[in-house]
Design a protein around this motif. Structure first.
Motif, PDB file in Angstrom:
ATOM      1  N   LEU A 111       0.821  -1.213   0.000  1.00  0.00           N
ATOM      2  CA  LEU A 111       0.000   0.000   0.000  1.00  0.00           C
ATOM      3  C   LEU A 111       0.854   1.261   0.000  1.00  0.00           C
ATOM      4  CD1 LEU A 111      -2.876  -1.042   2.411  1.00  0.00           C
ATOM      5  CD2 LEU A 111      -3.003  -0.738  -0.060  1.00  0.00           C
ATOM      6  N   VAL A 112       1.965   1.248   0.723  1.00  0.00           N
ATOM      7  CA  VAL A 112       2.858   2.412   0.727  1.00  0.00           C
ATOM      8  C   VAL A 112       3.493   2.602  -0.645  1.00  0.00           C
ATOM      9  CG1 VAL A 112       5.054   3.266   1.669  1.00  0.00           C
ATOM     10  CG2 VAL A 112       3.292   2.395   3.199  1.00  0.00           C
ATOM     11  N   ILE A 113       3.913   1.513  -1.282  1.00  0.00           N
ATOM     12  CA  ILE A 113       4.492   1.609  -2.627  1.00  0.00           C
ATOM     13  C   ILE A 113       3.446   2.120  -3.610  1.00  0.00           C
ATOM     14  CG2 ILE A 113       5.389   0.228  -4.554  1.00  0.00           C
ATOM     15  CD1 ILE A 113       6.771  -1.522  -2.391  1.00  0.00           C
ATOM     16  N   ALA A 116       3.011   5.823  -3.075  1.00  0.00           N
ATOM     17  CA  ALA A 116       4.139   6.565  -3.651  1.00  0.00           C
ATOM     18  C   ALA A 116       4.013   6.631  -5.168  1.00  0.00           C
ATOM     19  CB  ALA A 116       5.454   5.904  -3.249  1.00  0.00           C
ATOM     20  N   PHE A 117       3.591   5.530  -5.775  1.00  0.00           N
ATOM     21  CA  PHE A 117       3.383   5.506  -7.225  1.00  0.00           C
ATOM     22  C   PHE A 117       2.322   6.530  -7.626  1.00  0.00           C
ATOM     23  CE2 PHE A 117       0.872   3.750 -10.776  1.00  0.00           C
ATOM     24  CZ  PHE A 117       1.843   3.801 -11.774  1.00  0.00           C
ATOM     25  N   LEU A 118       1.232   6.610  -6.898  1.00  0.00           N
ATOM     26  CA  LEU A 118       0.188   7.573  -7.220  1.00  0.00           C
ATOM     27  C   LEU A 118       0.652   9.005  -6.995  1.00  0.00           C
ATOM     28  CD1 LEU A 118      -3.030   5.852  -5.849  1.00  0.00           C
ATOM     29  CD2 LEU A 118      -2.285   6.068  -8.215  1.00  0.00           C
ATOM     30  N   PRO A 123       1.440  14.316 -10.570  1.00  0.00           N
ATOM     31  CA  PRO A 123       1.941  15.496 -11.297  1.00  0.00           C
ATOM     32  C   PRO A 123       2.119  15.231 -12.790  1.00  0.00           C
ATOM     33  CG  PRO A 123       3.273  15.097  -9.349  1.00  0.00           C
ATOM     34  CD  PRO A 123       2.340  13.954  -9.483  1.00  0.00           C
ATOM     35  N   LEU A 124       2.493  14.014 -13.156  1.00  0.00           N
ATOM     36  CA  LEU A 124       2.667  13.694 -14.569  1.00  0.00           C
ATOM     37  C   LEU A 124       1.328  13.748 -15.309  1.00  0.00           C
ATOM     38  CD1 LEU A 124       5.204  10.745 -14.317  1.00  0.00           C
ATOM     39  CD2 LEU A 124       5.670  13.106 -14.965  1.00  0.00           C
ATOM     40  N   LEU A 125       0.285  13.217 -14.693  1.00  0.00           N
ATOM     41  CA  LEU A 125      -1.043  13.265 -15.321  1.00  0.00           C
ATOM     42  C   LEU A 125      -1.557  14.695 -15.403  1.00  0.00           C
ATOM     43  CD1 LEU A 125      -3.011  10.201 -13.941  1.00  0.00           C
ATOM     44  CD2 LEU A 125      -2.374  10.644 -16.289  1.00  0.00           C
ATOM     45  N   ASN A 126      -1.409  15.448 -14.338  1.00  0.00           N
ATOM     46  CA  ASN A 126      -1.884  16.826 -14.348  1.00  0.00           C
ATOM     47  C   ASN A 126      -1.117  17.672 -15.353  1.00  0.00           C
ATOM     48  OD1 ASN A 126      -3.881  16.418 -12.489  1.00  0.00           O
ATOM     49  ND2 ASN A 126      -2.592  16.960 -10.744  1.00  0.00           N
TER      50      ASN A 126
END
Length: 189
Positions: A111-113, A116-118, A123-126
Protein backbone atom coordinates in the motif's frame (compact mmCIF):
# COMPACT_ATOMS: atom_id res chain seq x y z
CA UNK A 1 16.53 -5.57 -5.31
CA UNK A 2 14.00 -4.31 -2.75
CA UNK A 3 12.49 -7.78 -2.47
CA UNK A 4 15.90 -9.33 -1.77
CA UNK A 5 16.55 -6.82 1.01
CA UNK A 6 13.08 -7.54 2.44
CA UNK A 7 13.68 -11.30 2.39
CA UNK A 8 17.07 -10.90 4.07
CA UNK A 9 15.51 -8.68 6.74
CA UNK A 10 12.76 -11.24 7.41
CA UNK A 11 15.30 -14.04 7.68
CA UNK A 12 17.31 -12.00 10.19
CA UNK A 13 14.19 -11.32 12.24
CA UNK A 14 13.20 -15.00 12.20
CA UNK A 15 16.69 -16.12 13.20
CA UNK A 16 16.85 -13.66 16.11
CA UNK A 17 13.41 -14.71 17.30
CA UNK A 18 14.55 -18.35 17.36
CA UNK A 19 17.49 -17.33 19.54
CA UNK A 20 15.10 -15.80 22.10
CA UNK A 21 13.54 -19.26 22.67
CA UNK A 22 9.83 -18.55 22.84
CA UNK A 23 7.87 -21.54 23.98
CA UNK A 24 4.75 -22.67 22.16
CA UNK A 25 3.53 -24.63 25.18
CA UNK A 26 3.84 -23.31 28.69
CA UNK A 27 2.28 -23.20 32.10
CA UNK A 28 1.61 -19.74 33.52
CA UNK A 29 0.84 -19.38 37.21
CA UNK A 30 -0.09 -16.10 38.89
CA UNK A 31 0.26 -16.13 42.66
CA UNK A 32 0.07 -13.57 45.45
CA UNK A 33 3.27 -12.33 46.99
CA UNK A 34 4.98 -14.67 49.43
CA UNK A 35 4.63 -12.06 52.18
CA UNK A 36 0.84 -12.49 52.17
CA UNK A 37 1.32 -16.00 53.57
CA UNK A 38 4.44 -15.56 55.66
CA UNK A 39 3.15 -12.31 57.25
CA UNK A 40 6.42 -10.53 56.55
CA UNK A 41 6.42 -6.91 55.48
CA UNK A 42 9.07 -7.16 52.72
CA UNK A 43 6.69 -6.42 49.84
CA UNK A 44 3.16 -5.09 49.48
CA UNK A 45 0.20 -7.37 49.98
CA UNK A 46 -1.43 -6.38 46.68
CA UNK A 47 1.47 -7.44 44.44
CA UNK A 48 1.24 -10.67 42.49
CA UNK A 49 4.04 -12.82 41.07
CA UNK A 50 3.96 -14.67 37.75
CA UNK A 51 5.74 -17.99 37.21
CA UNK A 52 6.14 -19.38 33.68
CA UNK A 53 7.52 -22.86 33.06
CA UNK A 54 7.50 -25.44 30.31
CA UNK A 55 5.87 -28.48 31.91
CA UNK A 56 3.39 -31.11 30.70
CA UNK A 57 -0.31 -30.16 31.02
CA UNK A 58 -0.90 -32.52 33.97
CA UNK A 59 1.91 -30.81 35.92
CA UNK A 60 0.49 -27.30 35.42
CA UNK A 61 -0.43 -26.68 39.05
CA UNK A 62 1.10 -25.32 42.23
CA UNK A 63 2.88 -28.60 43.03
CA UNK A 64 4.55 -28.81 39.61
CA UNK A 65 5.46 -25.15 39.02
CA UNK A 66 5.48 -23.11 42.24
CA UNK A 67 6.68 -25.44 44.99
CA UNK A 68 9.89 -26.52 43.19
CA UNK A 69 10.90 -22.83 42.98
CA UNK A 70 9.77 -21.32 46.30
CA UNK A 71 8.95 -24.37 48.42
CA UNK A 72 11.59 -23.50 51.01
CA UNK A 73 10.23 -19.98 51.51
CA UNK A 74 6.65 -21.12 52.16
CA UNK A 75 7.45 -24.39 53.92
CA UNK A 76 4.53 -25.44 56.07
CA UNK A 77 2.13 -22.92 54.50
CA UNK A 78 1.67 -24.66 51.12
CA UNK A 79 -2.02 -25.40 51.83
CA UNK A 80 -2.61 -21.69 52.44
CA UNK A 81 -0.56 -20.40 49.48
CA UNK A 82 -1.43 -22.84 46.64
CA UNK A 83 -5.23 -22.23 46.50
CA UNK A 84 -4.52 -18.55 45.85
CA UNK A 85 -2.50 -19.37 42.71
CA UNK A 86 -4.15 -19.48 39.29
CA UNK A 87 -2.38 -21.79 36.85
CA UNK A 88 -3.25 -22.02 33.16
CA UNK A 89 -1.71 -24.21 30.49
CA UNK A 90 -1.24 -22.23 27.27
CA UNK A 91 -0.73 -23.75 23.85
CA UNK A 92 0.02 -21.26 21.09
CA UNK A 93 1.51 -21.43 17.64
CA UNK A 94 4.19 -18.78 17.19
CA UNK A 95 4.71 -19.81 13.56
CA UNK A 96 1.18 -18.71 12.65
CA UNK A 97 1.69 -15.47 14.57
CA UNK A 98 4.90 -14.77 12.62
CA UNK A 99 3.22 -15.55 9.28
CA UNK A 100 0.31 -13.21 10.05
CA UNK A 101 2.70 -10.42 11.06
CA UNK A 102 4.73 -10.91 7.86
CA UNK A 103 1.56 -10.79 5.74
CA UNK A 104 0.42 -7.60 7.46
CA UNK A 105 3.84 -6.02 6.89
CA UNK A 106 3.75 -6.99 3.19
CA UNK A 107 0.25 -5.56 2.72
CA UNK A 108 1.25 -2.30 4.37
CA UNK A 109 4.42 -2.18 2.24
CA UNK A 110 2.45 -2.74 -0.95
CA UNK A 111 0.00 0.00 0.00
CA UNK A 112 2.86 2.41 0.73
CA UNK A 113 4.49 1.61 -2.63
CA UNK A 114 1.14 2.09 -4.38
CA UNK A 115 0.64 5.42 -2.61
CA UNK A 116 4.14 6.57 -3.65
CA UNK A 117 3.38 5.51 -7.22
CA UNK A 118 0.19 7.57 -7.22
CA UNK A 119 1.97 10.57 -5.71
CA UNK A 120 4.60 10.39 -8.46
CA UNK A 121 2.01 9.77 -11.19
CA UNK A 122 -0.33 12.62 -10.15
CA UNK A 123 1.94 15.50 -11.30
CA UNK A 124 2.67 13.69 -14.57
CA UNK A 125 -1.04 13.26 -15.32
CA UNK A 126 -1.88 16.83 -14.35
CA UNK A 127 1.00 18.20 -16.47
CA UNK A 128 -0.07 16.19 -19.50
CA UNK A 129 -3.74 17.13 -19.08
CA UNK A 130 -3.01 20.83 -18.69
CA UNK A 131 -0.53 20.81 -21.58
CA UNK A 132 -2.87 19.09 -24.00
CA UNK A 133 -6.20 20.61 -23.02
CA UNK A 134 -8.55 21.07 -25.96
CA UNK A 135 -12.14 22.12 -26.13
CA UNK A 136 -14.27 19.03 -26.10
CA UNK A 137 -16.04 18.50 -29.42
CA UNK A 138 -17.62 15.58 -31.17
CA UNK A 139 -15.03 12.79 -30.98
CA UNK A 140 -16.20 10.91 -34.08
CA UNK A 141 -15.57 13.95 -36.28
CA UNK A 142 -12.04 14.37 -34.95
CA UNK A 143 -11.15 10.69 -35.41
CA UNK A 144 -12.50 10.41 -38.98
CA UNK A 145 -10.76 13.63 -40.10
CA UNK A 146 -7.36 12.78 -38.56
CA UNK A 147 -6.72 9.39 -40.18
CA UNK A 148 -5.82 5.93 -38.81
CA UNK A 149 -2.41 6.76 -37.27
CA UNK A 150 -3.67 9.68 -35.26
CA UNK A 151 -6.62 7.53 -34.17
CA UNK A 152 -4.31 5.52 -31.85
CA UNK A 153 -2.68 8.68 -30.50
CA UNK A 154 -6.01 10.39 -29.87
CA UNK A 155 -7.44 7.29 -28.18
CA UNK A 156 -4.44 7.20 -25.83
CA UNK A 157 -4.72 10.94 -25.22
CA UNK A 158 -8.47 10.65 -24.68
CA UNK A 159 -7.97 7.88 -22.12
CA UNK A 160 -5.50 10.02 -20.16
CA UNK A 161 -7.82 13.01 -20.46
CA UNK A 162 -10.76 10.94 -19.21
CA UNK A 163 -8.71 9.65 -16.27
CA UNK A 164 -7.63 13.20 -15.48
CA UNK A 165 -11.18 14.53 -15.79
CA UNK A 166 -12.52 11.76 -13.55
CA UNK A 167 -9.80 12.49 -11.02
CA UNK A 168 -10.58 16.22 -11.08
CA UNK A 169 -14.31 15.45 -10.76
CA UNK A 170 -13.63 13.18 -7.78
CA UNK A 171 -11.45 15.85 -6.13
CA UNK A 172 -14.20 18.46 -6.59
CA UNK A 173 -16.75 16.09 -5.05
CA UNK A 174 -14.49 15.45 -2.07
CA UNK A 175 -13.96 19.20 -1.56
CA UNK A 176 -17.72 19.78 -1.79
CA UNK A 177 -18.38 17.02 0.74
CA UNK A 178 -15.80 18.43 3.13
CA UNK A 179 -17.25 21.91 2.80
CA UNK A 180 -20.78 20.62 3.43
CA UNK A 181 -19.82 18.50 6.40
CA UNK A 182 -17.36 20.80 8.16
CA UNK A 183 -18.70 24.25 7.23
CA UNK A 184 -22.41 23.77 6.65
CA UNK A 185 -22.83 20.64 8.81
CA UNK A 186 -25.01 18.93 6.19
CA UNK A 187 -24.70 15.67 4.30
CA UNK A 188 -24.84 15.21 0.53
CA UNK A 189 -27.69 13.19 -0.91
Amino acid sequence: MKYIIGIITLLCICSTSKAQSYEDKRCKCICPSISSVTNSSETGHASRIMYITNVPPDMCNCDGVILPRIGKEIFGKEQEFCPRCECKYENRNTTIIKVVVIIVIWVISILVIYMAFLIILDPLLNKRIKGSYQEHTNEEDEISAAGPMSHHMSVRGNVLNRVGHQQDKWKRQVKEQRRNIYDRHTMLN
